[in-house]
Design a protein around this motif. Sequence first.
Motif, PDB file in Angstrom:
ATOM      1  N   ALA A   7      39.472   8.912  18.147  1.00  0.00           N
ATOM      2  CA  ALA A   7      38.143   8.296  18.119  1.00  0.00           C
ATOM      3  C   ALA A   7      38.177   6.796  18.338  1.00  0.00           C
ATOM      4  O   ALA A   7      37.162   6.186  18.680  1.00  0.00           O
ATOM      5  CB  ALA A   7      37.450   8.611  16.791  1.00  0.00           C
ATOM      6  N   GLY A   8      39.329   6.176  18.119  1.00  0.00           N
ATOM      7  CA  GLY A   8      39.475   4.740  18.269  1.00  0.00           C
ATOM      8  C   GLY A   8      40.883   4.355  17.873  1.00  0.00           C
ATOM      9  O   GLY A   8      41.686   5.212  17.476  1.00  0.00           O
ATOM     10  N   PRO A   9      41.230   3.081  17.963  1.00  0.00           N
ATOM     11  CA  PRO A   9      42.581   2.664  17.585  1.00  0.00           C
ATOM     12  C   PRO A   9      42.928   3.081  16.164  1.00  0.00           C
ATOM     13  O   PRO A   9      42.215   2.747  15.210  1.00  0.00           O
ATOM     14  CB  PRO A   9      42.525   1.139  17.719  1.00  0.00           C
ATOM     15  N   GLY A  10      43.998   3.856  16.024  1.00  0.00           N
ATOM     16  CA  GLY A  10      44.432   4.308  14.707  1.00  0.00           C
ATOM     17  C   GLY A  10      43.544   5.352  14.077  1.00  0.00           C
ATOM     18  O   GLY A  10      43.731   5.697  12.907  1.00  0.00           O
ATOM     19  N   VAL A  41      51.011   6.654  22.525  1.00  0.00           N
ATOM     20  CA  VAL A  41      51.133   5.676  21.443  1.00  0.00           C
ATOM     21  C   VAL A  41      50.299   4.436  21.755  1.00  0.00           C
ATOM     22  O   VAL A  41      49.641   3.872  20.859  1.00  0.00           O
ATOM     23  CB  VAL A  41      52.613   5.301  21.223  1.00  0.00           C
ATOM     24  N   GLU A  42      50.281   4.010  23.016  1.00  0.00           N
ATOM     25  CA  GLU A  42      49.494   2.846  23.392  1.00  0.00           C
ATOM     26  C   GLU A  42      47.998   3.102  23.254  1.00  0.00           C
ATOM     27  O   GLU A  42      47.229   2.203  22.890  1.00  0.00           O
ATOM     28  CB  GLU A  42      49.827   2.420  24.821  1.00  0.00           C
ATOM     29  N   PHE A  43      47.557   4.324  23.538  1.00  0.00           N
ATOM     30  CA  PHE A  43      46.151   4.657  23.305  1.00  0.00           C
ATOM     31  C   PHE A  43      45.840   4.637  21.813  1.00  0.00           C
ATOM     32  O   PHE A  43      44.777   4.186  21.387  1.00  0.00           O
ATOM     33  CB  PHE A  43      45.828   6.030  23.889  1.00  0.00           C
ATOM     34  N   ASP A 309      48.314  18.894  13.205  1.00  0.00           N
ATOM     35  CA  ASP A 309      48.079  18.081  12.006  1.00  0.00           C
ATOM     36  C   ASP A 309      49.101  16.966  11.852  1.00  0.00           C
ATOM     37  O   ASP A 309      48.869  16.014  11.092  1.00  0.00           O
ATOM     38  CB  ASP A 309      48.095  18.970  10.750  1.00  0.00           C
ATOM     39  N   GLY A 310      50.227  17.052  12.556  1.00  0.00           N
ATOM     40  CA  GLY A 310      51.245  16.013  12.459  1.00  0.00           C
ATOM     41  C   GLY A 310      51.179  14.967  13.542  1.00  0.00           C
ATOM     42  O   GLY A 310      51.980  14.021  13.539  1.00  0.00           O
ATOM     43  N   VAL A 311      50.211  15.075  14.464  1.00  0.00           N
ATOM     44  CA  VAL A 311      50.172  14.177  15.615  1.00  0.00           C
ATOM     45  C   VAL A 311      49.900  12.737  15.211  1.00  0.00           C
ATOM     46  O   VAL A 311      50.538  11.794  15.702  1.00  0.00           O
ATOM     47  CB  VAL A 311      49.124  14.659  16.635  1.00  0.00           C
ATOM     48  N   ALA A 312      48.942  12.529  14.304  1.00  0.00           N
ATOM     49  CA  ALA A 312      48.574  11.156  13.926  1.00  0.00           C
ATOM     50  C   ALA A 312      49.773  10.409  13.360  1.00  0.00           C
ATOM     51  O   ALA A 312      49.989   9.224  13.686  1.00  0.00           O
ATOM     52  CB  ALA A 312      47.427  11.179  12.919  1.00  0.00           C
ATOM     53  N   GLU A 313      50.566  11.053  12.535  1.00  0.00           N
ATOM     54  CA  GLU A 313      51.747  10.391  11.971  1.00  0.00           C
ATOM     55  C   GLU A 313      52.754  10.048  13.058  1.00  0.00           C
ATOM     56  O   GLU A 313      53.350   8.964  13.039  1.00  0.00           O
ATOM     57  CB  GLU A 313      52.403  11.288  10.915  1.00  0.00           C
ATOM     58  N   VAL A 314      52.946  10.960  14.010  1.00  0.00           N
ATOM     59  CA  VAL A 314      53.878  10.693  15.094  1.00  0.00           C
ATOM     60  C   VAL A 314      53.408   9.494  15.910  1.00  0.00           C
ATOM     61  O   VAL A 314      54.190   8.596  16.244  1.00  0.00           O
ATOM     62  CB  VAL A 314      54.028  11.934  16.001  1.00  0.00           C
ATOM     63  N   LEU A 315      52.120   9.443  16.242  1.00  0.00           N
ATOM     64  CA  LEU A 315      51.584   8.327  17.013  1.00  0.00           C
ATOM     65  C   LEU A 315      51.679   7.012  16.249  1.00  0.00           C
ATOM     66  O   LEU A 315      51.796   5.941  16.851  1.00  0.00           O
ATOM     67  CB  LEU A 315      50.128   8.598  17.399  1.00  0.00           C
ATOM     68  N   ALA A 316      51.654   7.106  14.933  1.00  0.00           N
ATOM     69  CA  ALA A 316      51.768   5.898  14.102  1.00  0.00           C
ATOM     70  C   ALA A 316      53.210   5.460  13.912  1.00  0.00           C
ATOM     71  O   ALA A 316      53.468   4.425  13.291  1.00  0.00           O
ATOM     72  CB  ALA A 316      51.114   6.140  12.745  1.00  0.00           C
ATOM     73  N   GLY A 317      54.159   6.253  14.445  1.00  0.00           N
ATOM     74  CA  GLY A 317      55.555   5.836  14.402  1.00  0.00           C
ATOM     75  C   GLY A 317      56.426   6.596  13.433  1.00  0.00           C
ATOM     76  O   GLY A 317      57.615   6.286  13.303  1.00  0.00           O
ATOM     77  N   VAL A 318      55.884   7.603  12.741  1.00  0.00           N
ATOM     78  CA  VAL A 318      56.686   8.393  11.811  1.00  0.00           C
ATOM     79  C   VAL A 318      57.475   9.431  12.598  1.00  0.00           C
ATOM     80  O   VAL A 318      56.908  10.228  13.350  1.00  0.00           O
ATOM     81  CB  VAL A 318      55.791   9.083  10.768  1.00  0.00           C
ATOM     82  N   GLY A 322      67.508   9.375  13.549  1.00  0.00           N
ATOM     83  CA  GLY A 322      68.741   9.790  14.191  1.00  0.00           C
ATOM     84  C   GLY A 322      68.640  10.859  15.240  1.00  0.00           C
ATOM     85  O   GLY A 322      69.639  11.245  15.829  1.00  0.00           O
ATOM     86  N   GLY A 323      67.430  11.366  15.501  1.00  0.00           N
ATOM     87  CA  GLY A 323      67.293  12.423  16.493  1.00  0.00           C
ATOM     88  C   GLY A 323      67.026  11.882  17.872  1.00  0.00           C
ATOM     89  O   GLY A 323      67.111  10.686  18.134  1.00  0.00           O
ATOM     90  N   GLY A 324      66.684  12.788  18.776  1.00  0.00           N
ATOM     91  CA  GLY A 324      66.367  12.404  20.134  1.00  0.00           C
ATOM     92  C   GLY A 324      65.074  11.622  20.212  1.00  0.00           C
ATOM     93  O   GLY A 324      64.340  11.479  19.220  1.00  0.00           O
ATOM     94  N   PRO A 325      64.751  11.108  21.396  1.00  0.00           N
ATOM     95  CA  PRO A 325      63.598  10.227  21.544  1.00  0.00           C
ATOM     96  C   PRO A 325      62.252  10.933  21.659  1.00  0.00           C
ATOM     97  O   PRO A 325      61.208  10.281  21.618  1.00  0.00           O
ATOM     98  CB  PRO A 325      63.910   9.460  22.834  1.00  0.00           C
ATOM     99  N   LYS A 326      62.243  12.251  21.799  1.00  0.00           N
ATOM    100  CA  LYS A 326      60.999  12.949  22.115  1.00  0.00           C
ATOM    101  C   LYS A 326      60.541  13.823  20.939  1.00  0.00           C
ATOM    102  O   LYS A 326      61.338  14.512  20.300  1.00  0.00           O
ATOM    103  CB  LYS A 326      61.200  13.821  23.349  1.00  0.00           C
ATOM    104  N   ILE A 327      59.230  13.778  20.669  1.00  0.00           N
ATOM    105  CA  ILE A 327      58.602  14.684  19.701  1.00  0.00           C
ATOM    106  C   ILE A 327      57.679  15.622  20.452  1.00  0.00           C
ATOM    107  O   ILE A 327      56.905  15.189  21.310  1.00  0.00           O
ATOM    108  CB  ILE A 327      57.788  13.899  18.645  1.00  0.00           C
ATOM    109  N   HIS A 328      57.753  16.906  20.140  1.00  0.00           N
ATOM    110  CA  HIS A 328      56.879  17.893  20.744  1.00  0.00           C
ATOM    111  C   HIS A 328      55.839  18.386  19.744  1.00  0.00           C
ATOM    112  O   HIS A 328      56.050  18.319  18.525  1.00  0.00           O
ATOM    113  CB  HIS A 328      57.674  19.080  21.273  1.00  0.00           C
TER     114      HIS A 328
END
Length: 333
Positions: A7-10, A41-43, A309-318, A322-328
Amino acid sequence: MRAFVLAGPGQGSVEDVPPPVAGPGEAVIDVERVGVCGTDVEFFSGEMAYLHQGHAVYPMRLGHEWCGVVSSVGPGVEDAWVGRRVMGDTMLGCGSCRRCVRGHQHTCEARQEVGIRGGRAGALAEQLAVPVSSLHGLPDSVDPVAGALVEPGGNSLRAARATQAGPGDRVLVLGPGAIGLLVAMFLRAAGAEVHLLGRPGDDFAGRLGFGDVWTEATLPSMPFDAVVDASNAAHLPALALDVVEPGGRLVYIGLSGAPSLLDTRTLVLKDVTAVGILSASPGLADCIDAYARGAVDPRPLVAATVGLDGVAEVLAGVRPAGGGPKIHVDPSR
Protein backbone atom coordinates in the motif's frame (compact mmCIF):
# COMPACT_ATOMS: atom_id res chain seq x y z
CA MET A 1 -7.79 -15.17 -3.37
CA ARG A 2 -4.96 -14.19 -1.04
CA ALA A 3 -2.37 -11.73 -2.27
CA PHE A 4 0.38 -9.58 -0.81
CA VAL A 5 -0.57 -5.95 -1.41
CA LEU A 6 1.94 -3.12 -1.00
CA ALA A 7 0.00 0.00 0.00
CA GLY A 8 2.98 2.31 0.47
CA PRO A 9 6.57 2.37 1.71
CA GLY A 10 6.86 -0.22 4.48
CA GLN A 11 3.10 -0.90 4.32
CA GLY A 12 2.44 -4.38 3.01
CA SER A 13 -0.04 -7.03 4.08
CA VAL A 14 -1.87 -10.12 2.87
CA GLU A 15 -5.37 -9.28 1.66
CA ASP A 16 -8.32 -11.08 0.10
CA VAL A 17 -8.69 -9.73 -3.44
CA PRO A 18 -10.80 -10.75 -6.44
CA PRO A 19 -9.17 -13.55 -8.44
CA PRO A 20 -7.97 -12.63 -11.94
CA VAL A 21 -10.04 -13.40 -15.02
CA ALA A 22 -8.23 -14.21 -18.26
CA GLY A 23 -8.87 -11.60 -20.92
CA PRO A 24 -8.39 -12.11 -24.66
CA GLY A 25 -4.99 -13.70 -25.30
CA GLU A 26 -4.35 -14.23 -21.57
CA ALA A 27 -3.97 -17.15 -19.18
CA VAL A 28 -4.56 -17.40 -15.45
CA ILE A 29 -1.74 -19.11 -13.57
CA ASP A 30 -1.88 -20.94 -10.24
CA VAL A 31 1.38 -19.69 -8.76
CA GLU A 32 3.79 -22.33 -7.40
CA ARG A 33 6.81 -20.22 -6.42
CA VAL A 34 7.89 -16.57 -6.48
CA GLY A 35 11.36 -15.16 -5.94
CA VAL A 36 11.83 -11.98 -3.90
CA CYS A 37 14.10 -9.60 -5.80
CA GLY A 38 16.06 -6.46 -4.96
CA THR A 39 13.56 -4.54 -7.09
CA ASP A 40 10.78 -5.67 -4.74
CA VAL A 41 12.80 -4.42 -1.78
CA GLU A 42 13.17 -1.02 -3.44
CA PHE A 43 9.40 -0.78 -3.90
CA PHE A 44 8.94 -1.71 -0.24
CA SER A 45 11.37 1.01 0.85
CA GLY A 46 9.92 3.56 -1.58
CA GLU A 47 13.28 4.06 -3.33
CA MET A 48 12.37 2.44 -6.67
CA ALA A 49 12.85 4.97 -9.49
CA TYR A 50 9.62 3.94 -11.26
CA LEU A 51 7.63 5.34 -8.32
CA HIS A 52 9.16 8.76 -8.88
CA GLN A 53 8.94 8.58 -12.68
CA GLY A 54 5.22 7.75 -12.74
CA HIS A 55 5.65 4.22 -14.11
CA ALA A 56 4.34 2.61 -10.91
CA VAL A 57 1.96 3.66 -8.13
CA TYR A 58 0.74 2.21 -4.85
CA PRO A 59 -1.15 0.05 -4.11
CA MET A 60 0.56 -2.66 -6.11
CA ARG A 61 1.19 -6.39 -6.19
CA LEU A 62 4.85 -7.38 -6.51
CA GLY A 63 6.43 -10.56 -7.88
CA HIS A 64 8.09 -11.01 -11.27
CA GLU A 65 10.24 -14.15 -10.74
CA TRP A 66 7.64 -16.89 -10.79
CA CYS A 67 6.45 -20.23 -12.08
CA GLY A 68 3.13 -22.04 -11.93
CA VAL A 69 0.44 -24.03 -13.72
CA VAL A 70 -2.05 -22.65 -16.23
CA SER A 71 -5.55 -23.03 -14.75
CA SER A 72 -7.68 -21.20 -17.34
CA VAL A 73 -7.37 -19.27 -20.58
CA GLY A 74 -9.18 -16.37 -22.19
CA PRO A 75 -10.74 -15.89 -25.62
CA GLY A 76 -8.45 -16.72 -28.52
CA VAL A 77 -6.17 -19.02 -26.51
CA GLU A 78 -5.91 -22.75 -27.18
CA ASP A 79 -7.26 -24.95 -24.37
CA ALA A 80 -4.08 -27.05 -24.65
CA TRP A 81 -2.37 -24.47 -22.43
CA VAL A 82 -4.47 -25.53 -19.43
CA GLY A 83 -2.48 -27.73 -17.06
CA ARG A 84 0.93 -26.76 -18.45
CA ARG A 85 3.74 -25.77 -16.11
CA VAL A 86 5.10 -22.39 -17.16
CA MET A 87 7.08 -19.31 -16.25
CA GLY A 88 6.62 -15.91 -17.83
CA ASP A 89 8.57 -13.02 -19.27
CA THR A 90 8.46 -9.94 -17.04
CA MET A 91 8.60 -7.47 -19.94
CA LEU A 92 5.37 -7.01 -21.91
CA GLY A 93 5.84 -4.68 -24.86
CA CYS A 94 3.05 -2.97 -26.76
CA GLY A 95 3.76 -5.17 -29.77
CA SER A 96 3.46 -2.47 -32.41
CA CYS A 97 6.18 0.15 -31.84
CA ARG A 98 9.49 0.14 -33.70
CA ARG A 99 11.33 -1.50 -30.80
CA CYS A 100 8.79 -4.30 -30.45
CA VAL A 101 8.70 -4.95 -34.19
CA ARG A 102 12.51 -5.19 -34.19
CA GLY A 103 12.42 -7.82 -31.40
CA HIS A 104 13.29 -5.52 -28.51
CA GLN A 105 9.97 -5.53 -26.66
CA HIS A 106 11.85 -5.43 -23.36
CA THR A 107 12.90 -1.85 -24.19
CA CYS A 108 9.43 -0.72 -25.35
CA GLU A 109 8.68 2.72 -23.92
CA ALA A 110 5.05 1.73 -23.30
CA ARG A 111 5.84 -1.67 -21.82
CA GLN A 112 4.26 -3.18 -18.77
CA GLU A 113 6.45 -5.15 -16.38
CA VAL A 114 4.76 -7.86 -14.34
CA GLY A 115 4.65 -6.80 -10.70
CA ILE A 116 6.74 -3.71 -11.46
CA ARG A 117 5.48 -1.26 -14.05
CA GLY A 118 2.29 -0.12 -15.72
CA GLY A 119 -0.21 -1.57 -13.24
CA ARG A 120 0.29 -5.22 -14.22
CA ALA A 121 -0.28 -7.23 -11.02
CA GLY A 122 2.54 -9.54 -9.98
CA ALA A 123 2.81 -13.09 -8.71
CA LEU A 124 2.84 -12.59 -4.93
CA ALA A 125 -0.66 -14.04 -4.92
CA GLU A 126 -2.35 -17.37 -5.36
CA GLN A 127 -3.03 -16.53 -9.02
CA LEU A 128 -2.01 -14.04 -11.69
CA ALA A 129 -3.07 -13.29 -15.27
CA VAL A 130 -0.54 -12.69 -18.06
CA PRO A 131 -0.52 -12.78 -21.87
CA VAL A 132 0.03 -16.27 -23.27
CA SER A 133 2.62 -14.75 -25.61
CA SER A 134 4.84 -14.16 -22.55
CA LEU A 135 4.78 -17.77 -21.35
CA HIS A 136 7.54 -20.38 -21.60
CA GLY A 137 6.80 -24.03 -20.90
CA LEU A 138 8.82 -25.81 -18.23
CA PRO A 139 9.91 -29.44 -18.64
CA ASP A 140 9.50 -31.86 -15.74
CA SER A 141 13.23 -31.68 -15.05
CA VAL A 142 12.85 -28.01 -14.04
CA ASP A 143 11.13 -28.11 -10.65
CA PRO A 144 9.28 -25.16 -9.08
CA VAL A 145 12.40 -23.89 -7.30
CA ALA A 146 14.41 -23.77 -10.52
CA GLY A 147 11.36 -22.54 -12.44
CA ALA A 148 11.13 -19.42 -10.30
CA LEU A 149 14.84 -18.83 -10.96
CA VAL A 150 14.50 -18.75 -14.74
CA GLU A 151 13.83 -15.00 -14.85
CA PRO A 152 16.99 -14.00 -12.95
CA GLY A 153 18.78 -16.80 -14.78
CA GLY A 154 17.85 -15.37 -18.16
CA ASN A 155 19.37 -12.03 -17.18
CA SER A 156 22.49 -13.76 -15.92
CA LEU A 157 22.89 -15.97 -18.97
CA ARG A 158 22.75 -12.88 -21.20
CA ALA A 159 25.41 -11.20 -19.07
CA ALA A 160 27.66 -14.27 -19.15
CA ARG A 161 27.33 -14.56 -22.92
CA ALA A 162 28.04 -10.85 -23.39
CA THR A 163 31.55 -11.45 -22.00
CA GLN A 164 32.19 -13.82 -24.92
CA ALA A 165 34.33 -15.80 -22.47
CA GLY A 166 35.14 -19.48 -22.69
CA PRO A 167 38.03 -21.86 -22.06
CA GLY A 168 41.27 -19.95 -21.53
CA ASP A 169 39.52 -16.72 -20.50
CA ARG A 170 39.56 -15.22 -17.01
CA VAL A 171 36.47 -13.29 -15.87
CA LEU A 172 35.88 -11.21 -12.74
CA VAL A 173 32.31 -10.89 -11.44
CA LEU A 174 31.65 -7.97 -9.10
CA GLY A 175 28.88 -8.63 -6.58
CA PRO A 176 28.19 -12.22 -5.46
CA GLY A 177 24.43 -11.77 -5.01
CA ALA A 178 21.87 -13.90 -6.81
CA ILE A 179 22.57 -12.38 -10.24
CA GLY A 180 26.34 -12.33 -9.80
CA LEU A 181 26.42 -15.95 -8.67
CA LEU A 182 24.21 -17.05 -11.55
CA VAL A 183 26.49 -15.19 -13.97
CA ALA A 184 29.45 -17.00 -12.41
CA MET A 185 27.71 -20.37 -12.75
CA PHE A 186 26.95 -19.80 -16.44
CA LEU A 187 30.53 -18.66 -17.05
CA ARG A 188 31.88 -21.74 -15.31
CA ALA A 189 29.61 -23.92 -17.44
CA ALA A 190 31.13 -22.22 -20.52
CA GLY A 191 34.62 -23.20 -19.36
CA ALA A 192 35.86 -19.78 -18.21
CA GLU A 193 38.07 -19.24 -15.15
CA VAL A 194 35.79 -17.32 -12.78
CA HIS A 195 36.76 -14.92 -9.99
CA LEU A 196 34.32 -13.05 -7.75
CA LEU A 197 34.68 -9.84 -5.77
CA GLY A 198 32.47 -9.17 -2.76
CA ARG A 199 32.54 -7.72 0.72
CA PRO A 200 34.41 -9.21 3.66
CA GLY A 201 32.39 -12.13 4.96
CA ASP A 202 30.77 -12.96 1.61
CA ASP A 203 31.64 -16.65 1.74
CA PHE A 204 28.62 -18.32 0.17
CA ALA A 205 30.29 -18.50 -3.24
CA GLY A 206 32.79 -20.94 -1.75
CA ARG A 207 29.97 -23.37 -1.03
CA LEU A 208 29.15 -23.33 -4.73
CA GLY A 209 32.69 -24.41 -5.56
CA PHE A 210 34.19 -21.03 -6.42
CA GLY A 211 37.66 -20.83 -4.93
CA ASP A 212 38.76 -17.41 -6.21
CA VAL A 213 36.68 -15.02 -4.12
CA TRP A 214 38.18 -11.63 -3.26
CA THR A 215 37.48 -8.28 -1.65
CA GLU A 216 38.66 -4.92 -2.97
CA ALA A 217 41.54 -5.11 -0.47
CA THR A 218 42.65 -8.59 -1.52
CA LEU A 219 41.99 -8.55 -5.29
CA PRO A 220 45.22 -9.76 -6.92
CA SER A 221 46.84 -7.96 -9.81
CA MET A 222 46.17 -10.23 -12.76
CA PRO A 223 44.71 -9.85 -16.25
CA PHE A 224 40.92 -10.17 -16.55
CA ASP A 225 39.66 -10.70 -20.08
CA ALA A 226 36.18 -9.59 -19.05
CA VAL A 227 34.53 -8.05 -16.01
CA VAL A 228 30.84 -8.25 -15.09
CA ASP A 229 29.47 -5.65 -12.68
CA ALA A 230 26.50 -7.25 -10.92
CA SER A 231 26.75 -5.01 -7.87
CA ASN A 232 24.78 -2.00 -6.62
CA ALA A 233 27.90 -0.02 -5.70
CA ALA A 234 28.32 3.27 -7.58
CA HIS A 235 32.12 3.07 -7.64
CA LEU A 236 32.52 -0.46 -9.00
CA PRO A 237 31.75 0.26 -12.69
CA ALA A 238 34.92 2.39 -12.75
CA LEU A 239 36.88 -0.35 -10.99
CA ALA A 240 35.70 -2.79 -13.65
CA LEU A 241 37.18 -0.55 -16.34
CA ASP A 242 40.43 -0.18 -14.40
CA VAL A 243 41.06 -3.93 -14.07
CA VAL A 244 39.82 -5.26 -17.43
CA GLU A 245 42.45 -6.13 -20.01
CA PRO A 246 42.91 -3.89 -23.07
CA GLY A 247 40.69 -5.28 -25.80
CA GLY A 248 38.49 -6.90 -23.15
CA ARG A 249 34.80 -6.67 -22.44
CA LEU A 250 32.79 -5.00 -19.68
CA VAL A 251 29.24 -6.13 -18.89
CA TYR A 252 27.05 -3.95 -16.71
CA ILE A 253 23.96 -5.59 -15.22
CA GLY A 254 23.93 -4.10 -11.70
CA LEU A 255 22.20 -0.83 -10.82
CA SER A 256 23.38 1.54 -8.11
CA GLY A 257 21.27 4.02 -6.19
CA ALA A 258 23.48 6.90 -7.36
CA PRO A 259 25.03 7.71 -10.75
CA SER A 260 28.09 5.67 -11.65
CA LEU A 261 31.01 7.53 -13.22
CA LEU A 262 33.80 6.14 -15.38
CA ASP A 263 36.41 7.75 -17.60
CA THR A 264 35.53 7.14 -21.24
CA ARG A 265 39.08 8.11 -22.21
CA THR A 266 40.20 4.90 -20.53
CA LEU A 267 37.48 2.99 -22.33
CA VAL A 268 38.76 4.27 -25.67
CA LEU A 269 42.47 3.96 -24.98
CA LYS A 270 42.06 0.38 -23.76
CA ASP A 271 39.83 -0.45 -26.77
CA VAL A 272 37.26 -1.99 -24.41
CA THR A 273 33.73 -3.07 -25.37
CA ALA A 274 31.03 -2.21 -22.80
CA VAL A 275 27.60 -3.88 -22.82
CA GLY A 276 24.49 -3.15 -20.76
CA ILE A 277 21.99 -5.91 -19.88
CA LEU A 278 18.43 -4.87 -18.98
CA SER A 279 16.18 -7.89 -19.28
CA ALA A 280 15.97 -11.66 -19.24
CA SER A 281 13.64 -11.73 -22.26
CA PRO A 282 16.11 -12.86 -24.96
CA GLY A 283 17.68 -15.42 -22.61
CA LEU A 284 14.69 -17.23 -21.09
CA ALA A 285 14.43 -20.18 -23.46
CA ASP A 286 18.15 -20.94 -23.32
CA CYS A 287 18.15 -20.61 -19.52
CA ILE A 288 15.36 -23.16 -19.25
CA ASP A 289 17.36 -25.48 -21.51
CA ALA A 290 20.50 -25.05 -19.38
CA TYR A 291 18.57 -25.85 -16.20
CA ALA A 292 16.86 -28.84 -17.83
CA ARG A 293 20.18 -30.29 -19.03
CA GLY A 294 21.80 -29.79 -15.64
CA ALA A 295 24.45 -27.46 -17.07
CA VAL A 296 23.59 -25.04 -14.25
CA ASP A 297 21.69 -25.87 -11.05
CA PRO A 298 20.43 -22.63 -9.47
CA ARG A 299 18.56 -24.20 -6.56
CA PRO A 300 21.31 -23.89 -3.93
CA LEU A 301 20.86 -20.10 -4.13
CA VAL A 302 17.53 -20.35 -2.29
CA ALA A 303 18.03 -19.95 1.45
CA ALA A 304 14.39 -20.39 2.51
CA THR A 305 10.81 -20.55 1.28
CA VAL A 306 8.08 -18.66 3.13
CA GLY A 307 4.35 -18.14 2.72
CA LEU A 308 2.62 -14.89 1.80
CA ASP A 309 2.42 -13.99 5.50
CA GLY A 310 6.23 -13.89 5.62
CA VAL A 311 6.74 -11.53 2.68
CA ALA A 312 6.70 -8.26 4.63
CA GLU A 313 9.48 -9.44 6.95
CA VAL A 314 11.59 -10.59 4.01
CA LEU A 315 11.16 -7.23 2.25
CA ALA A 316 12.13 -5.50 5.48
CA GLY A 317 15.41 -7.43 5.53
CA VAL A 318 14.65 -10.38 7.82
CA ARG A 319 16.33 -13.49 6.43
CA PRO A 320 18.14 -16.60 7.66
CA ALA A 321 21.82 -16.12 8.45
CA GLY A 322 24.46 -17.77 6.32
CA GLY A 323 22.22 -19.06 3.55
CA GLY A 324 21.99 -18.28 -0.12
CA PRO A 325 20.98 -14.87 -1.44
CA LYS A 326 17.47 -15.75 -2.62
CA ILE A 327 14.20 -16.12 -0.69
CA HIS A 328 11.24 -17.84 -2.32
CA VAL A 329 7.54 -17.54 -1.58
CA ASP A 330 4.99 -20.38 -1.85
CA PRO A 331 1.58 -18.64 -2.01
CA SER A 332 -0.23 -21.87 -1.11
CA ARG A 333 1.29 -21.88 2.39
